[in-house]
Design a protein around this motif. Sequence first.
Motif, PDB file in Angstrom:
ATOM      1  N   CYS A 149       0.960  -1.277   0.073  1.00  0.00           N
ATOM      2  CA  CYS A 149      -0.207  -0.239  -0.078  1.00  0.00           C
ATOM      3  C   CYS A 149       0.952   1.372   0.056  1.00  0.00           C
ATOM      4  CB  CYS A 149      -1.022  -0.080   1.141  1.00  0.00           C
ATOM      5  SG  CYS A 149      -2.326  -1.264   1.182  1.00  0.00           S
ATOM      6  N   LEU A 152       2.484   1.747  -3.488  1.00  0.00           N
ATOM      7  CA  LEU A 152       1.274   2.327  -4.342  1.00  0.00           C
ATOM      8  C   LEU A 152       0.959   3.622  -3.922  1.00  0.00           C
ATOM      9  CD1 LEU A 152      -1.176  -0.773  -4.698  1.00  0.00           C
ATOM     10  CD2 LEU A 152       0.533   0.155  -6.382  1.00  0.00           C
ATOM     11  N   SER A 153       1.218   4.127  -2.970  1.00  0.00           N
ATOM     12  CA  SER A 153       0.885   5.494  -2.594  1.00  0.00           C
ATOM     13  C   SER A 153       2.051   6.409  -3.024  1.00  0.00           C
ATOM     14  CB  SER A 153       0.590   5.665  -1.089  1.00  0.00           C
ATOM     15  OG  SER A 153       0.735   7.023  -0.674  1.00  0.00           O
ATOM     16  N   ARG A 159      -4.503   2.908  -3.069  1.00  0.00           N
ATOM     17  CA  ARG A 159      -3.898   1.965  -2.019  1.00  0.00           C
ATOM     18  C   ARG A 159      -4.944   1.770  -0.748  1.00  0.00           C
ATOM     19  NH1 ARG A 159      -3.045   7.797  -1.372  1.00  0.00           N
ATOM     20  NH2 ARG A 159      -2.434   7.272  -3.517  1.00  0.00           N
ATOM     21  N   LEU A 236      -4.481  -1.857  -6.273  1.00  0.00           N
ATOM     22  CA  LEU A 236      -3.795  -2.808  -5.267  1.00  0.00           C
ATOM     23  C   LEU A 236      -4.037  -4.324  -5.523  1.00  0.00           C
ATOM     24  CD1 LEU A 236      -2.610  -3.239  -2.477  1.00  0.00           C
ATOM     25  CD2 LEU A 236      -4.861  -2.818  -1.588  1.00  0.00           C
TER      26      LEU A 236
END
Length: 335
Positions: A149, A152-153, A159, A236
Amino acid sequence: MSPRFSVVVTAHNEGDAIAACLHAISRQDGVADDELEIVVVDDRSTDDTAGVARACAVEGLRLIRIDEAAATSLTARQNALDLGFRAARGQIVLVLDADALVEPDWLRRMTAQILDGRADAVAGRVRFRGGGALAAWQSVDAAFYLGVCWLLSWLGLDRGVLFGNFCFLRSAYLAVGGFAAIGPTLTEDLAFARSLARTGCRIAYDDPTVSVRAAPDWQSLIARAKRVGSGPVAPLSVALAAWMALLPIFAIAALASGSAALWAAFAVRYLAGAAFVAANLLAGGLRRLLPLALFYEPLAIAIGLWVIVAVALDPRVTWGGRVYRQPGKDPVKAP
C-alpha cells in the motif's frame, strides 16, 4: 466543549475483549480527559458487550447500541462504522477493532501528521497476538500488505489501509458522503481509502502499531481471506495478483523447459519477494519474524488457491454478524 479526538470501536460479541481495549485507549499520554471521547458501537451483540463496556467506567465513553440490522444495502459493519463516524464529535476520528491493544503514545503518534498539516489520514501498522503459526503468519501478511500500500501510494496509485489502526479528519468522511456514497462492500477500509484518494485527501503510512487477536484456526483465516478477496478490481488487487503470479509462472516454465535462464529468473523473483517482505518486517519492528520472509509468498499462494476452492464450494461470506451470498449485498441471516 467538543473533544479533539474520537476513537470509534465497533463491537459484535466482544465482551471478553472490550474492557482491555477501552482501558488501553483511555491511558493515552499527553491527552487531557476533555480532549478524548471513545465511541463504542455495540452492533447487535448477544453477549454482555455493552455491560462490560459500561463497567469499565472510562472517561469520555459513549455507548451506541444497534438492536437490529438497518434495512439498507450496506453491510452491517458499514452501518455500524457510519453510525460511529457520524456520532463522533472530534476533529480527528481514530478507528480500532474491539480486541485492539494500544501503547500509551499511540494516539499522539497516529495523529501527529494530521495535526501538523502533512496528511488528512494516517494508516498505522497492525500485528497479531496469540502465539503460534497463525499469529506469526497474519503479522507477516499485514506487514507485506501495508508495504505494498505504501509503495502504491508513493507511485500515486490507489492504495488500501487497515481499519484495525487508522485515523482521519472527520470532515474528510463527510466530504466523500460516507458509506452511503461509497456503496456496499465487504472491504470497507479499502473502499474508504480509495474514496479519500479520489477527493484529493493525503493518506500517510506511519509506524504506530496496534496489537489484535489472531484468527483462532485456519478455517477462520480462510473465511477472512474470502472476505478480503471479495473487494473490487483495483490497482492494489491487480498489483498483488500480478506480483504473486510471477513466482509460479517462472517455476512452471523453468520446470517445463529446464532453461537455466528461467531458473535464474525464478530465483531473482523469489529473492526479491523475500527481501521486500523482510524489509517491511524490519520497518515494523518484527525482527523475530524475519525467517518467515523466506516462506511468506509460497504460503500466500497456497492460501490463495485454498480460498479459490473455498469460494467455489461456498461463495457466502460471514462478516459483522451476518452472512452474505454476494460481496457486500444480499444478507441472509445472522450466523
